[in-house]
Design a protein around this motif. Structure first.
Motif, PDB file in Angstrom:
ATOM      1  N   THR A  50      -1.713 -55.806  24.487  1.00  0.00           N
ATOM      2  CA  THR A  50      -0.929 -56.312  25.610  1.00  0.00           C
ATOM      3  C   THR A  50      -1.827 -57.091  26.572  1.00  0.00           C
ATOM      4  O   THR A  50      -2.918 -56.640  26.915  1.00  0.00           O
ATOM      5  CB  THR A  50      -0.257 -55.148  26.358  1.00  0.00           C
ATOM      6  N   THR A  53       2.787 -56.522  34.767  1.00  0.00           N
ATOM      7  CA  THR A  53       2.931 -56.025  33.406  1.00  0.00           C
ATOM      8  C   THR A  53       3.441 -57.187  32.554  1.00  0.00           C
ATOM      9  O   THR A  53       4.424 -57.837  32.927  1.00  0.00           O
ATOM     10  CB  THR A  53       3.929 -54.851  33.336  1.00  0.00           C
ATOM     11  N   THR A  76      -3.097 -58.718  30.132  1.00  0.00           N
ATOM     12  CA  THR A  76      -3.183 -58.192  31.491  1.00  0.00           C
ATOM     13  C   THR A  76      -3.508 -59.332  32.449  1.00  0.00           C
ATOM     14  O   THR A  76      -4.063 -60.352  32.055  1.00  0.00           O
ATOM     15  CB  THR A  76      -4.266 -57.096  31.614  1.00  0.00           C
TER      16      THR A  76
END
Length: 105
Positions: free
Chosen positions: A49, A41, A51
């Motif tokens: 976000t 994470t 990855t």
């Protein structure tokens, strides 16, 4: 932010800027006794976000691959690894700064 520095003995100038996406992931410590690859994470507070995935060898994280660099980061995000059955956790750091060079020759 933009940081400039002249490379000694040349006409090359390096500048570093915040790319707003994850440029590199670095394994600081591979950890131990991972049975399967942990889930990665990468921070919060971004528009998208980032990855990543990793592989293990001999019970330690040995490669990490950015699968989506994300966007909107204003600082280096924290990388958290979960699962995998480790004894000692792996430590991975993320960097959003991008280095470029200008040659004036």
């Amino acid at each position: 932010k933009l940081y400039l520095s002249e490379k000694s003995g040349s006409e090359e100038v390096q500048y570093t800027q915040n790319a707003k996406s994850v440029q590199t992931l670095t394994i600081q410590e591979g950890g131990s006794h991972y049975g399967v690859a942990p889930t990665i994470t990468i921070g919060t507070g971004a528009i998208t976000t980032a990855t990543a995935t990793c592989t293990i060898s001999g019970g330690a994280v040995n490669t990490v691959t950015i699968t989506d660099a994300g966007s909107g980061y204003t600082e280096n995000p924290t990388v958290t690894l979960t699962g995998g059955g480790f004894t000692t956790p792996a430590i991975i750091t993320a960097n959003v700064n991008q280095s470029n060079y200008i040659y004036n020759g």
